[in-house]
Design a protein around this motif. Structure first.
Motif, mmCIF file in Angstrom:
data_model
loop_
_atom_site.group_PDB
_atom_site.id
_atom_site.type_symbol
_atom_site.label_atom_id
_atom_site.label_comp_id
_atom_site.label_asym_id
_atom_site.label_seq_id
_atom_site.Cartn_x
_atom_site.Cartn_y
_atom_site.Cartn_z
ATOM 1 N N ASP A 116 11.466 -8.533 -0.252
ATOM 2 C CA ASP A 116 10.815 -9.662 0.248
ATOM 3 C C ASP A 116 9.495 -10.553 0.308
ATOM 4 O O ASP A 116 8.976 -10.001 1.119
ATOM 5 C CB ASP A 116 11.802 -10.708 1.148
ATOM 6 N N SER A 117 8.752 -10.643 -0.536
ATOM 7 C CA SER A 117 7.306 -10.847 -0.276
ATOM 8 C C SER A 117 6.923 -11.872 0.158
ATOM 9 O O SER A 117 5.630 -12.597 0.181
ATOM 10 C CB SER A 117 6.565 -11.354 -1.805
ATOM 11 N N HIS A 118 7.890 -13.031 0.676
ATOM 12 C CA HIS A 118 7.923 -14.405 1.792
ATOM 13 C C HIS A 118 6.842 -14.665 0.711
ATOM 14 O O HIS A 118 6.211 -16.003 1.671
ATOM 15 C CB HIS A 118 7.207 -13.589 3.081
ATOM 16 N N VAL A 119 7.593 -15.317 -0.290
ATOM 17 C CA VAL A 119 6.600 -15.936 -1.322
ATOM 18 C C VAL A 119 6.875 -17.393 -0.773
ATOM 19 O O VAL A 119 8.138 -17.536 -0.736
ATOM 20 C CB VAL A 119 6.402 -16.150 -2.865
ATOM 21 N N TYR A 134 12.737 -28.155 1.008
ATOM 22 C CA TYR A 134 11.364 -28.805 1.974
ATOM 23 C C TYR A 134 10.618 -28.474 0.643
ATOM 24 O O TYR A 134 9.319 -28.260 0.854
ATOM 25 C CB TYR A 134 11.488 -28.460 3.018
ATOM 26 N N GLU A 135 10.481 -26.567 0.768
ATOM 27 C CA GLU A 135 8.773 -25.913 0.570
ATOM 28 C C GLU A 135 8.436 -26.246 -0.831
ATOM 29 O O GLU A 135 7.306 -26.557 -1.247
ATOM 30 C CB GLU A 135 9.301 -24.724 0.957
ATOM 31 N N ALA A 136 8.977 -26.386 -1.412
ATOM 32 C CA ALA A 136 8.956 -26.590 -3.317
ATOM 33 C C ALA A 136 8.622 -27.944 -2.658
ATOM 34 O O ALA A 136 7.964 -28.008 -4.170
ATOM 35 C CB ALA A 136 10.693 -26.338 -4.050
ATOM 36 N N SER A 167 1.642 -25.805 8.223
ATOM 37 C CA SER A 167 1.317 -25.082 7.183
ATOM 38 C C SER A 167 2.672 -24.492 6.615
ATOM 39 O O SER A 167 3.589 -24.341 7.467
ATOM 40 C CB SER A 167 -0.056 -24.418 7.426
ATOM 41 N N PRO A 168 2.360 -22.975 5.672
ATOM 42 C CA PRO A 168 3.264 -22.441 5.833
ATOM 43 C C PRO A 168 4.110 -21.707 7.478
ATOM 44 O O PRO A 168 4.620 -21.194 7.472
ATOM 45 C CB PRO A 168 2.771 -20.804 4.765
ATOM 46 N N LEU A 169 3.177 -21.587 7.972
ATOM 47 C CA LEU A 169 2.853 -21.343 9.443
ATOM 48 C C LEU A 169 3.432 -21.674 10.116
ATOM 49 O O LEU A 169 3.019 -21.373 11.743
ATOM 50 C CB LEU A 169 1.302 -20.163 9.347
ATOM 51 N N TRP A 174 -4.910 -27.009 7.647
ATOM 52 C CA TRP A 174 -4.354 -26.001 6.097
ATOM 53 C C TRP A 174 -5.610 -24.961 6.166
ATOM 54 O O TRP A 174 -7.011 -25.434 6.304
ATOM 55 C CB TRP A 174 -4.258 -26.625 5.226
ATOM 56 N N ARG A 175 -5.413 -24.209 5.850
ATOM 57 C CA ARG A 175 -6.284 -22.481 5.371
ATOM 58 C C ARG A 175 -6.489 -22.973 2.975
ATOM 59 O O ARG A 175 -5.619 -23.090 3.135
ATOM 60 C CB ARG A 175 -6.494 -21.454 5.901
ATOM 61 N N SER A 176 -7.536 -22.955 3.437
ATOM 62 C CA SER A 176 -7.865 -23.259 2.074
ATOM 63 C C SER A 176 -7.986 -22.182 1.209
ATOM 64 O O SER A 176 -7.258 -22.479 -0.319
ATOM 65 C CB SER A 176 -10.417 -23.830 1.846
#
Length: 436
Positions: A116-119, A134-136, A167-169, A174-176
């Motif tokens: 799992d690369s946590h994509v 949701y993320e998609a 953001s994902p975290l 959001w980081r660029s």
């Protein structure tokens, strides 16, 4: 009283000479701090035969060397046994690595990810990637906004934060770099490659990624979040933005990235300076044959000239037919030389470990695409789509953002030559448009 000190290199392979505890031991022996050195087995000291003999000779100059799990002496037979044992340790290590690598390749060829690369955009269920709806949805929003709006990753960042999308975290900011990684991730198309690089340990605590030959890449599949066309459109815009240097400033110059000096052919830079608490924006070339030009004045002149030229398809075709080709040929040769210089720079950066193998491969592939496009352009003159240009320039009332978009869609380059040297409000300028 005798003292005993342990030297333990946890996590460091015996295949390398550079190990912190081993370095401490060698320094201590050189300082005469130990009389005896006891090691469990020869392969704990070194797996490579040459390293084994080198370390043994060094240690025995200062102390008595003993191995718990093997007999050793200075006799020719003992040296031969020692060398054979070291060779077998190295052979066994290579066999373990080979079995591990074959197992990884076999799993990938069956279409199964290694881990799992946590994509972001996917969940990892029963060893496979499944879409996180949701993320998609956020990923689709990022691609759609990036492709269809003026600006780059900074604009996407502002949009996401304005909509209060975490953001994902889970951060509100959001980081660029996160947005950049999303826009570059080919996996979202449902097709990607595994084993594009391999990791190589170049020192005791340094690992680098080395690009593999394309014949070794393994094609992988997973559920698609976006189409291949969407991914390619984002990639093309990213390259165009990089070339045209689209950034947000207080005054957004209309010709930034497409303004070229009519005297020397170089790209003009967009700059600003303060004078008596007032800020001025201008285009400037480094050559001495052209003059500094106020951006707000030149932008108006160029836009009016382009609008007048594009009033009819006949005007556009007539103008394009009269354009001379020598300047275009010179520009192409210059750009090809720049690409070669950039390619040499990328190779130098990778050689000196300034960038990873993945970054180097991506940069080189981008340069190759640019080179192919320029070479094709030099062989076949592109047909001017006068109708498209006319339709793009047709609206009379238009916002700045729409003007900027029209310029970028219509013009590949705008050559500007100014006569006179006064910092005035009216300029005597010569303008040449190179249509896309």
């Amino acid at each position: 009283a005798k003292t005993i000190k342990k030297y333990i290199d946890d996590g460091y392979s015996g295949a390398y000479l550079e190990r912190p505890a081993l370095d401490d031991l060698r320094d201590a022996l050189a300082a005469g701090l130990h009389d005896y050195v006891i090691i469990y087995d020869t392969d704990r000291l070194a797996r490579d035969t040459m390293l084994l003999l080198l370390l043994t000779e060094e240690i025995e100059k200062h102390a008595v060397l003993t191995f718990v799990n093997s007999e050793y002496s200075k006799t020719p037979e003992g040296q031969l046994f020692y060398e054979i044992k070291g060779s077998f340790a190295k052979y066994e290590r290579i066999r373990i690595q080979d079995r591990f690598a074959r197992g990884r390749r076999g799993k990938l060829r069956r279409g199964l990810p290694l881990m799992d690369s946590h994509v972001y955009g996917y969940d990892f269920v029963d060893g496979k990637y499944v879409i996180n709806e949701y993320e998609a949805g956020i990923i689709r929003l990022i691609f759609e906004y990036y492709i269809n709006h003026i600006g780059g990753q900074k604009s996407v960042k502002k949009m996401l934060e304005k909509k209060r999308i975490p953001s994902p975290l889970g951060s509100p900011v959001w980081r660029s770099s996160v947005i950049c990684n999303i826009l570059r991730r080919e996996q979202y198309t449902g097709e990607y490659y595994a084993l594009k690089t391999y990791r190589k340990k170049v020192a005791a605590s340094k690992i680098t990624d080395i690009p593999r030959d394309k014949s070794e890449w393994i094609p992988m599949q997973c559920p698609a979040i976006i189409s291949r066309e969407t991914f390619n459109a984002a990639r093309d815009k990213r390259e165009r933005n990089k070339k045209e240097k689209i950034r947000e400033t207080k005054y957004s110059a209309l010709l930034k990235g497409v303004a070229y000096c009519g005297a020397c052919g170089r790209k003009m830079v967009f700059q600003h300076h303060y004078d008596q608490n007032k800020e001025y924006y201008f285009y400037k070339c480094s050559c001495k044959n052209n003059r500094i030009m106020r951006a707000e004045i030149i932008d108006v002149i160029v836009w009016e000239s382009l609008s007048k030229l594009c009033k009819s398809e006949k005007n556009i075709k007539s103008y394009a037919a009269k354009q001379t080709t020598p300047q275009t040929i010179i520009d192409t040769e210059k750009e090809l030389k720049q690409i070669n210089d950039q390619r040499a720079a990328v190779i130098n950066w990778f050689t000196n470990n300034y960038i990873t193998a993945e970054q180097a491969t991506e940069k080189l592939e981008t340069l190759k695409r640019k080179e192919n496009a320029l070479q094709a352009q030099a062989i076949v003159k592109k047909e001017i789509d006068a109708k498209r240009i006319r339709e793009t320039m047709k609206p009379k009332k238009i916002t700045y953002e729409e003007k900027r978009s029209a310029i970028l869609n219509v013009c590949q380059k705008v050559y500007i030559t100014r006569g006179g040297n006064k910092f005035a409000k009216s300029y005597d300028v010569k303008i040449e448009f190179v249509f896309k």
